[in-house]
Design a protein around this motif. Structure first.
Motif, PDB file in Angstrom:
ATOM      1  N   THR A  30      10.148  -0.467  52.432  1.00  0.00           N
ATOM      2  CA  THR A  30       9.929   0.111  51.103  1.00  0.00           C
ATOM      3  C   THR A  30       8.780  -0.579  50.380  1.00  0.00           C
ATOM      4  O   THR A  30       7.889   0.073  49.820  1.00  0.00           O
ATOM      5  CB  THR A  30      11.209   0.007  50.254  1.00  0.00           C
ATOM      6  OG1 THR A  30      12.285   0.632  50.944  1.00  0.00           O
ATOM      7  CG2 THR A  30      11.018   0.662  48.896  1.00  0.00           C
ATOM      8  N   SER A 191       7.294  11.499  39.817  1.00  0.00           N
ATOM      9  CA  SER A 191       8.090  11.272  41.038  1.00  0.00           C
ATOM     10  C   SER A 191       9.381  10.489  40.780  1.00  0.00           C
ATOM     11  O   SER A 191      10.463  10.913  41.220  1.00  0.00           O
ATOM     12  CB  SER A 191       7.248  10.549  42.086  1.00  0.00           C
ATOM     13  OG  SER A 191       6.214  11.383  42.538  1.00  0.00           O
ATOM     14  N   PRO A 192       9.347   9.345  40.079  1.00  0.00           N
ATOM     15  CA  PRO A 192      10.604   8.615  39.846  1.00  0.00           C
ATOM     16  C   PRO A 192      11.619   9.417  39.045  1.00  0.00           C
ATOM     17  O   PRO A 192      12.820   9.198  39.184  1.00  0.00           O
ATOM     18  CB  PRO A 192      10.146   7.367  39.078  1.00  0.00           C
ATOM     19  CG  PRO A 192       8.696   7.236  39.356  1.00  0.00           C
ATOM     20  CD  PRO A 192       8.195   8.629  39.522  1.00  0.00           C
ATOM     21  N   LYS A 193      11.142  10.348  38.204  1.00  0.00           N
ATOM     22  CA  LYS A 193      12.067  11.162  37.428  1.00  0.00           C
ATOM     23  C   LYS A 193      12.776  12.177  38.313  1.00  0.00           C
ATOM     24  O   LYS A 193      13.917  12.560  38.038  1.00  0.00           O
ATOM     25  CB  LYS A 193      11.320  11.861  36.295  1.00  0.00           C
ATOM     26  CG  LYS A 193      10.732  10.888  35.273  1.00  0.00           C
ATOM     27  CD  LYS A 193      10.004  11.611  34.159  1.00  0.00           C
ATOM     28  CE  LYS A 193       9.437  10.610  33.145  1.00  0.00           C
ATOM     29  NZ  LYS A 193       8.698  11.275  32.043  1.00  0.00           N
ATOM     30  N   ALA A 194      12.091  12.628  39.381  1.00  0.00           N
ATOM     31  CA  ALA A 194      12.727  13.548  40.320  1.00  0.00           C
ATOM     32  C   ALA A 194      13.753  12.821  41.176  1.00  0.00           C
ATOM     33  O   ALA A 194      14.860  13.307  41.401  1.00  0.00           O
ATOM     34  CB  ALA A 194      11.669  14.213  41.203  1.00  0.00           C
ATOM     35  N   HIS A 195      13.358  11.604  41.652  1.00  0.00           N
ATOM     36  CA  HIS A 195      14.287  10.772  42.426  1.00  0.00           C
ATOM     37  C   HIS A 195      13.765   9.350  42.389  1.00  0.00           C
ATOM     38  O   HIS A 195      12.592   9.089  42.680  1.00  0.00           O
ATOM     39  CB  HIS A 195      14.394  11.262  43.874  1.00  0.00           C
ATOM     40  CG  HIS A 195      15.562  10.677  44.596  1.00  0.00           C
ATOM     41  ND1 HIS A 195      15.604   9.367  45.018  1.00  0.00           N
ATOM     42  CD2 HIS A 195      16.756  11.224  44.958  1.00  0.00           C
ATOM     43  CE1 HIS A 195      16.749   9.124  45.627  1.00  0.00           C
ATOM     44  NE2 HIS A 195      17.472  10.247  45.606  1.00  0.00           N
ATOM     45  N   ALA A 196      14.631   8.417  42.045  1.00  0.00           N
ATOM     46  CA  ALA A 196      14.209   7.027  41.847  1.00  0.00           C
ATOM     47  C   ALA A 196      13.617   6.408  43.101  1.00  0.00           C
ATOM     48  O   ALA A 196      12.801   5.492  43.026  1.00  0.00           O
ATOM     49  CB  ALA A 196      15.393   6.191  41.371  1.00  0.00           C
ATOM     50  N   ALA A 197      14.025   6.899  44.281  1.00  0.00           N
ATOM     51  CA  ALA A 197      13.572   6.289  45.535  1.00  0.00           C
ATOM     52  C   ALA A 197      12.221   6.824  46.009  1.00  0.00           C
ATOM     53  O   ALA A 197      11.657   6.309  46.977  1.00  0.00           O
ATOM     54  CB  ALA A 197      14.620   6.508  46.627  1.00  0.00           C
ATOM     55  N   LEU A 198      11.688   7.854  45.361  1.00  0.00           N
ATOM     56  CA  LEU A 198      10.419   8.434  45.806  1.00  0.00           C
ATOM     57  C   LEU A 198       9.260   7.487  45.522  1.00  0.00           C
ATOM     58  O   LEU A 198       9.087   7.041  44.383  1.00  0.00           O
ATOM     59  CB  LEU A 198      10.166   9.766  45.100  1.00  0.00           C
ATOM     60  CG  LEU A 198      11.033  10.949  45.538  1.00  0.00           C
ATOM     61  CD1 LEU A 198      10.725  12.171  44.674  1.00  0.00           C
ATOM     62  CD2 LEU A 198      10.802  11.266  47.014  1.00  0.00           C
TER      63      LEU A 198
END
Length: 549
Positions: A30, A191-198
Motif C-alpha cells: 500500500t 477518490s477517498p470519498k468514494a472508498h477510503a482504500a482507493l
C-alpha cells in the motif's frame, strides 16, 4: 560497547514478525503505491530528476528501515528536503548532488553517534506547525510553473519565482497542463470519498497518463528512466567543492534530523508498536542519505505522510517499509517505460494536493486561538520559512518562543512584603519580611533587587526563599549584592529557607558568605522572626541607654 550495540539493528526489531508478516506485507504494498508518484514528483521538483527521487525512495527507504530507530517509519524524498535541495542544485548543478548527499548524511550520522537525538524535543509545537505550514506553501508555489506549462522563474524565493513564471505563460501552451493538474487534484480529492482504500494519486496518474498518450497531447513528460538501479559509486572528493557545499550540507542535515525525528515521534504517538530511539534514528537516516548519494539519489528523511499510511494499513515491523522499497524496485525493473509517459503537470497536481493536505485548519485555529505569544511564534515561523530559509525559520521560531517563555518566567518572579506572625511586638515596623517566589534568574533579578533595596526605615530585612523555584547564577549574584547593599546601610539581613536544590549554587556564588553572621541563615520562619525581634529590641534598648547618658 553496550551503548554502541544499542544503536545497531537487533533481532528484537522483528519480534512480532511471525504474527504480523501478512499485515506488514499488505501495508508495504500500500505504501509503495502511495510513494511512487511522490518519489517521482519530489525528484522532478528538486531538479535532480524523477529517477533520483525513485532511487532515494528505494535505497534510502530500505537502509533507514533496517538501521533507523522506529519500527514503522517510512523514509524517502520529502517536500521539505526538496525545498532546501532545489536551490543547491540550481546553483551548483546536479553534479554536486552526490557530494552534498554524502556530507549531509555523515553529519546526521555523527549527530546520532554523539546522541543528539533528544534535541528535537526542545522545538515548541507552534514552531513545528509554522514550519510545516511554510513548507506546504513553498511546495505548492514550486508546482505553479509546471501546472501552467511555463518555465520556473530565476528567483530562489518560491513566491517570487511563481510570479515570474506566471509572467512568462504562453496561452497556447497553458490549457493542457492546467487541465491535467486540475484533473489529478480532483481525482485525488474525490477518490477517498468514494472508498477510503482507493489510492487517489495512482488512479489520477494512470488516468491522465493514458489520456495524454492516447490523445498525443503536447505536454512535457517525465522522459526516459533507467530500467535498473545504477552501480554504486563514491562521489569525487574535491576539497574546494567540499568547503563550498559544507554550509548547504549542514542545512540539509539539520532539516533531515528535525523532520525525521518529528516524524518518528508522531509515529510513536499514533501506533502501539513501541517507542522510537532518537539517536538510532539519526544513525539510520545518516546512513540512508550516504547510501542514496552513492546510487545517484537525494538526501532522505522520515516521511510523515507515508509513515501514517503505513500505520493505518496495519504495519507492525520494519518489514512493511522494506516491502515498500521492493514494490518501487519492481517498478524500476518492470514498468520504467510506462512511468516515462507520465506528464509533469500530473506530478504537479499530486504535490499541490499533498501540500494542501499538510495544512490542518483545525490546528491553525487552535494555535491562533491559544495565546498571543504562541500565535506570534507560529506566524513568524511560517513567514520566515516562506520568505527566507527553513533552518533560519526554526531558529527564529525557537528564539521567539524562548523569549516569550523567559518573559512569562520573569513575570512569575514575585517579591511580596508580608506581615510578621502574630502577636504584634513593639517596633515590628522596623522589620521587613519579603517572600521571594517563582523564578529568580537573569530576566527578573534586577527587578527583585530594586524592589527590596528601596525599603526605608527598617533595621532588619528577612528574605524568605523557601518558595523560590528557579535560581540561576545571576539570581544568586543579585541576592549577594542585595545583602551587601542592605548591610552597608546598617540593615541586618536574615535569610530563611533556601531550597535544598539551590544551596550549592548559593554557597558557590557567595550568598551565604555575604551574611553578617553564619547564624543569620534559618530553616524556619519562627526562628528568623524571633531573631529579628530580639535584634530590634537590643537596638532600641541601646538607643534608649545612649539617650539617658
Amino acid at each position: 560497547m553496550r551503548s554502541l550495540r544499542a544503536l545497531l539493528p537487533q533481532w528484537r526489531d522483528y519480534r512480532e514478525l511471525p504474527r504480523s508478516w501478512r499485515r506488514d506485507v499488505v501495508a508495504g504494498v500500500t505504501v509503495g503505491i502511495v510513494a511512487l508518484p511522490l518519489a517521482l514528483a519530489f525528484g522532478v521538483s528538486s531538479g535532480a530528476g524523477a529517477e533520483s527521487g525513485l532511487i532515494t525512495a528505494i535505497i534510502a527507504g530500505v537502509v533507514a528501515a533496517v538501521f533507523g530507530g522506529s519500527n514503522v517509519q517510512v523514509s524517502g524524498p520529502t517536500g521539505a528536503m526538496v525545498v532546501v535541495l532545489g536551490p543547491v542544485i540550481a546553483v551548483h548543478g546536479v553534479g554536486a548532488l552526490a557530494l552534498v548527499c554524502l556530507l549531509a548524511g555523515l553529519i546526521v550520522l555523527v549527530a546520532g553517534l554523539l546522541r543528539l537525538g533528544a534535541a528535537v524535543s526542545y522545538i515548541p509545537w507552534p514552531v513545528i506547525e509554522g514550519f510545516t505550514l511554510g513548507i506546504a506553501v513553498i511546495i505548492f508555489l514550486q508546482q505553479v510553473p509546471a501546472a501552467l506549462g511555463a518555465e520556473p522563474g530565476p528567483s530562489n524565493n518560491a513566491f517570487v519565482a511563481a510570479l515570474e513564471s506566471v509572467g512568462t505563460v504562453n496561452l497556447a501552451d497553458l490549457w493542457w497542463p492546467l487541465i491535467i493538474a486540475v484533473l489529478v487534484a480532483v481525482i485525488m480529492i474525490v477518490s477517498p470519498k468514494a472508498h477510503a482504500a482507493l489510492p487517489g494519486s495512482i488512479i489520477a496518474i494512470i488516468v491522465v497518463a493514458l489520456g495524454a498518450t492516447l490523445l498525443n497531447l503536447p505536454v512535457a513528460t517525465i522522459g526516459e528512466l533507467p530500467a535498473s538501479l545504477p552501480a554504486p559509486t563514491l562521489p569525487a572528493w574535491d576539497s574546494a567543492m567540499v568547503l563550498t557545499l559544507l554550509g548547504p550540507a549542514f542545512t540539509i542535515a539539520a532539516l533531515a534530523a528535525i523532520e525525521s525525528l518529528l516524524s518518528a515521534r508522531v509515529a510513536a504517538s499514533i501506533s502501539d508498536t513501541g517507542p522510537y530511539d532518537a539517536d538510532r534514528e539519526l544513525i539510520g537516516q545518516g546512513l540512508a542519505s550516504v547510501a542514496a548519494g552513492c546510487f545517484g539519489g537525494m538526501p532522505a528523511t522520515g516521511a510523515i505522510a507515508r509513515t501514517a499510511v503505513n500505520i493505518r494499513s496495519g504495519a507492525r515491523t520494519r518489514l512493511a517499509a522494506i516491502v515498500h522499497t521492493l514494490v518501487l524496485l519492481l517498478v524500476v525493473y518492470v514498468a520504467s517505460n510506462v512511468v516515462a509517459t507520465i506528464p509533469l503537470a500530473a506530478l504537479s497536481g499530486v504535490l499541490m494536493v499533498t501540500s494542501a493536505r499538510m495544512i490542518s485548519l483545525a490546528t491553525v485555529r487552535t494555535i491562533l486561538g491559544s495565546t498571543r505569544s504562541d500565535a506570534v511564534v507560529f506566524t513568524l515561523t511560517a513567514l520566515v520559512t516562506v520568505s527566507v530559509d527553513l533552518i533560519y525559520a526554526v531558529g527564529v521560531g525557537v528564539l521567539a518562543a524562548a523569549f516569550f517563555t523567559l518573559r512569562r518566567l520573569a513575570k512569575s518572579a514575585g517579591v511580596h512584603r508580608e506581615e510578621l506572625p502574630l502577636p504584634v511586638h513593639p517596633a515590628d515596623e522596623r522589620i521587613a519580611l519579603f517572600r521571594l517566589d517563582g523564578a529568580l534568574f537573569f530576566g527578573a533579578a534586577e527587578r527583585v533587587l530594586a524592589r527590596v533595596n528601596s525599603i526605608q526605615d527598617v533595621s532588619v530585612v528577612i528574605l524568605r526563599l523557601s518558595k523560590l523555584q528557579v535560581l540561576d547564577a545571576t539570581g544568586a549574584q543579585v541576592l549577594t549584592e542585595l545583602v551587601h547593599m542592605l548591610e552597608r546601610r546598617g540593615v541586618t539581613v536574615l535569610i530563611k529557607g533556601i531550597p535544598p536544590e539551590h544551596i550549592a549554587l548559593a554557597t558557590r556564588v557567595g550568598v551565604i558568605a555575604s551574611l553578617r553572621h553564619h547564624k543569620h541563615l534559618f530553616t524556619d520562619l519562627e526562628g528568623a522572626v524571633d531573631h529579628a525581634r530580639s535584634h530590634v529590641r537590643r537596638s532600641r534598648d541601646a538607643d534608649a541607654s545612649a539617650s539617658t547618658r
